[in-house]
Design an enzyme around this catalytic site. Structure first.
Site, PDB file in Angstrom:
ATOM      1  N   CYS A   1       0.918  -1.205   0.103  1.00 39.83           N
ATOM      2  CA  CYS A   1      -0.015  -0.057  -0.019  1.00 39.83           C
ATOM      3  C   CYS A   1       1.027   1.066   0.160  1.00 39.83           C
ATOM      4  CB  CYS A   1      -0.938  -0.051   1.106  1.00 39.83           C
ATOM      5  SG  CYS A   1      -2.000  -1.354   1.041  1.00 39.83           S
TER       6      CYS A   1
ATOM      7  N   HIS B   1      -3.474   7.549   2.031  1.00 42.32           N
ATOM      8  CA  HIS B   1      -3.784   6.205   1.523  1.00 42.32           C
ATOM      9  C   HIS B   1      -5.225   5.868   1.805  1.00 42.32           C
ATOM     10  CE1 HIS B   1      -3.994   2.020   0.532  1.00 42.32           C
ATOM     11  NE2 HIS B   1      -3.657   1.836   1.841  1.00 42.32           N
TER      12      HIS B   1
ATOM     13  N   ASN C   1     -10.034   0.103  -0.536  1.00 41.16           N
ATOM     14  CA  ASN C   1      -8.600   0.133  -0.329  1.00 41.16           C
ATOM     15  C   ASN C   1      -8.040  -0.453  -1.656  1.00 41.16           C
ATOM     16  OD1 ASN C   1      -5.962  -0.268   0.050  1.00 41.16           O
ATOM     17  ND2 ASN C   1      -6.319  -0.980   2.194  1.00 41.16           N
TER      18      ASN C   1
HETATM   19  O1  UT7 Z   1      -3.831  -0.804   3.292  1.00 39.98           O
HETATM   20  C1  UT7 Z   1      -3.166  -1.522   3.990  1.00 39.98           C
HETATM   21  C2  UT7 Z   1      -3.236  -1.176   5.659  1.00 39.98           C
HETATM   22  N1  UT7 Z   1      -4.438  -1.740   6.016  1.00 39.98           N
HETATM   23  C3  UT7 Z   1      -5.186  -0.927   6.628  1.00 39.98           C
HETATM   24  O2  UT7 Z   1      -4.930   0.071   6.992  1.00 39.98           O
HETATM   25  C4  UT7 Z   1      -6.388  -1.673   7.543  1.00 39.98           C
HETATM   26  C5  UT7 Z   1      -6.337  -1.368   8.965  1.00 39.98           C
HETATM   27  N2  UT7 Z   1      -7.475  -1.836   9.634  1.00 39.98           N
HETATM   28  C6  UT7 Z   1      -8.818  -1.407   9.459  1.00 39.98           C
HETATM   29  O3  UT7 Z   1      -9.151  -0.628   8.694  1.00 39.98           O
HETATM   30  C7  UT7 Z   1      -9.642  -2.210  10.535  1.00 39.98           C
HETATM   31  O4  UT7 Z   1      -9.111  -2.759  11.478  1.00 39.98           O
HETATM   32  C8  UT7 Z   1     -10.897  -3.145   9.885  1.00 39.98           C
HETATM   33  C9  UT7 Z   1     -11.786  -2.328   9.208  1.00 39.98           C
HETATM   34  C10 UT7 Z   1     -10.114  -3.882   9.063  1.00 39.98           C
HETATM   35  C11 UT7 Z   1     -11.655  -3.895  11.112  1.00 39.98           C
HETATM   36  O5  UT7 Z   1     -12.245  -2.833  11.809  1.00 39.98           O
HETATM   37  P1  UT7 Z   1     -12.104  -2.879  13.355  1.00 39.98           P
HETATM   38  O6  UT7 Z   1     -12.838  -2.014  14.125  1.00 39.98           O
HETATM   39  O7  UT7 Z   1     -10.580  -2.998  13.821  1.00 39.98           O
HETATM   40  O8  UT7 Z   1     -12.540  -4.303  13.837  1.00 39.98           O
HETATM   41  P2  UT7 Z   1     -12.064  -5.806  14.222  1.00 39.98           P
HETATM   42  O9  UT7 Z   1     -10.986  -6.197  13.442  1.00 39.98           O
HETATM   43  O10 UT7 Z   1     -11.407  -5.422  15.823  1.00 39.98           O
HETATM   44  O11 UT7 Z   1     -13.339  -6.539  14.417  1.00 39.98           O
HETATM   45  C12 UT7 Z   1     -14.419  -6.203  15.310  1.00 39.98           C
HETATM   46  C13 UT7 Z   1     -15.492  -7.243  15.064  1.00 39.98           C
HETATM   47  C14 UT7 Z   1     -14.874  -8.768  15.330  1.00 39.98           C
HETATM   48  O12 UT7 Z   1     -15.908  -9.414  15.753  1.00 39.98           O
HETATM   49  P3  UT7 Z   1     -15.762  -9.706  17.465  1.00 39.98           P
HETATM   50  O13 UT7 Z   1     -14.552 -10.270  17.487  1.00 39.98           O
HETATM   51  O14 UT7 Z   1     -15.826  -8.565  18.271  1.00 39.98           O
HETATM   52  O15 UT7 Z   1     -17.091 -10.609  17.770  1.00 39.98           O
HETATM   53  C15 UT7 Z   1     -15.140  -9.159  13.750  1.00 39.98           C
HETATM   54  O16 UT7 Z   1     -15.167 -10.564  13.648  1.00 39.98           O
HETATM   55  O17 UT7 Z   1     -16.215  -7.043  13.757  1.00 39.98           O
HETATM   56  C16 UT7 Z   1     -16.062  -8.316  13.118  1.00 39.98           C
HETATM   57  N3  UT7 Z   1     -16.172  -8.014  11.707  1.00 39.98           N
HETATM   58  C17 UT7 Z   1     -17.230  -8.247  11.043  1.00 39.98           C
HETATM   59  N4  UT7 Z   1     -18.282  -7.964  11.125  1.00 39.98           N
HETATM   60  C18 UT7 Z   1     -19.284  -7.666  10.275  1.00 39.98           C
HETATM   61  C19 UT7 Z   1     -14.946  -8.133  10.946  1.00 39.98           C
HETATM   62  N5  UT7 Z   1     -15.088  -8.149   9.586  1.00 39.98           N
HETATM   63  C20 UT7 Z   1     -16.537  -7.992   9.468  1.00 39.98           C
HETATM   64  C21 UT7 Z   1     -17.407  -7.640   8.542  1.00 39.98           C
HETATM   65  N6  UT7 Z   1     -18.871  -7.816   8.863  1.00 39.98           N
HETATM   66  N7  UT7 Z   1     -17.230  -7.604   7.319  1.00 39.98           N
END
Ligand code: UT7
Length: 323
Positions: free
Chosen positions: A114, A250, A280
């Site tokens: 990225c 980004h 992204n």
């Molecule tokens: O470009 C390269 C660099 N990459 C990035 O910058 C990405 C950085 N990370 C992010 O943008 C965020 O961390 C995400 C968008 C990927 C995720 O958001 P988050 O607020 O960090 O959520 P999380 O990973 O902590 O997940 C929270 C909950 C989890 O459930 P539990 O464990 O709390 O029950 C996940 O399983 O959300 C769940 N979850 C979803 N729920 C519905 C994960 N993906 C989904 C989904 N729909 N698509």
């Protein structure tokens, strides 16, 4: 007098097919609401069957050349930032060279995921300042839809395909930070974090692999590292946060974009945001955002821009340039 690498033209290309969040609701335990609130993404483009990264890159390149009023053979070098090249080799850049009908100069790829476009800009700047090239076509192009695990809701809803291209040209400037062109760069990587975001396949394992990400871990690093890189680059140029007209970040997550702007003490009115429409697109996200920002009338000649990115590696960096 000082030589600078100045933006001469810009363009982008997005594949025709637009996929709204709601489409994922049919196959995954997810909702439009979750994707919007956690990432800011509303839709993304996916390449058609048979449409490759070098196709996207070539279309963006043609648009940038038209914007610059230049022909392919006016260009000395092509750098393509990508992690999703058509083939293992040759480079996507040489494929673009052939597709746009450029018969001179040289072409190569840069792979910093990225952060790839920021790395490519730095390379283009170095080629121009060292006199090895007068005009460089810098492209970010990706087909991340080809490395998604469609059963992993935590990653497959976040990424999209697209390409953006910029023509940089040598120009004599005064040597002050009022100059047009690239004013400073700051690149970083830390391989200790290589397991946070990677593709679990590659040539050496004779597989293509799929993207794996510990999203919340990457998130934790993002705001701090992006702010540090942006502020370090500004300091190197003898400039301050308040001098910035546009952050072109980004486009991975609106919360990372907002967090970085806030940490830099800049309002969202000074940030170009396209994540809602593109998702992204990895190395393509910055040139896409620059091109859309210019088309919207946000970015104008003379504006001070800081662009920053972080991704797999971890690799991150920032570039300060005056448009
Ligand atoms: O470009 C390269 C660099 N990459 C990035 O910058 C990405 C950085 N990370 C992010 O943008 C965020 O961390 C995400 C968008 C990927 C995720 O958001 P988050 O607020 O960090 O959520 P999380 O990973 O902590 O997940 C929270 C909950 C989890 O459930 P539990 O464990 O709390 O029950 C996940 O399983 O959300 C769940 N979850 C979803 N729920 C519905 C994960 N993906 C989904 C989904 N729909 N698509």
């Amino acid at each position: 007098m000082t030589g600078r690498a100045v933006v001469k033209g810009i363009g982008h290309y997005l594949p025709e097919r637009i996929v709204p969040n709601a489409e994922f609701e049919a196959t995954l335990d997810t909702t439009d609401e979750w994707i919007r609130t956690r990432s800011g993404i509303e839709r993304r483009h996916f390449a058609a069957e048979g449409e490759t990264t070098s196709d996207l890159a070539s279309n963006a390149a043609r648009a940038a050349l038209a914007d610059a009023g230049l022909e392919p053979d006016d260009i000395d070098a092509i750098i393509v930032a990508t992690s999703t090249a058509d083939l293992t080799f040759p480079s996507a850049a040489t494929m673009v060279q052939s597709k746009i009908g450029m018969t001179r100069g040289f072409a190569f790829d840069v792979q910093a995921v990225c952060a790839g476009f920021v790395y490519a800009l730095c390379n283009a700047n170095a080629l121009i300042l060292s006199g090895q090239a007068k005009r460089v076509l810098v492209i970010g192009a990706e087909t991340f839809s080809r490395i998604m695990d469609w059963s992993d809701r935590a990653t497959c809803v976040l990424f999209g395909d697209g390409a953006g291209a910029l023509v940089l040209e040598y120009q004599d400037e005064s040597g002050t930070n009022a100059d047009r062109g690239i004013l400073s760069v700051d690149l970083n990587s830390d391989g200790r974090f290589k397991d946070l975001l990677y593709v679990d396949g590659g040539v050496s394992t004779q597989t293509t692999g799929q993207l794996r990400m510990q999203g919340n871990q990457v998130f934790r690093h993002a705001v701090e590292k992006l702010t540090n890189a942006a502020e370090t680059a500004l300091e190197k140029a003898g400039l301050e946060n308040k001098d910035v007209d546009w952050i072109v970040p980004h486009q991975a997550n609106i919360r990372i974009i907002q967090g970085t702007a806030k940490k830099m003490g800049l309002p969202m009115e000074n940030v170009v945001v396209t994540v809602q429409d593109h998702g992204n697109t990895s190395a393509a996200s910055i040139p896409l955002a620059m091109s859309v920002g210019k088309a919207r009338g946000q970015i104008k000649q003379g504006d001070l821009i800081v662009t920053e990115a972080i991704g797999g590696g971890l690799a991150w960096g920032a570039v300060v340039l005056r448009w």
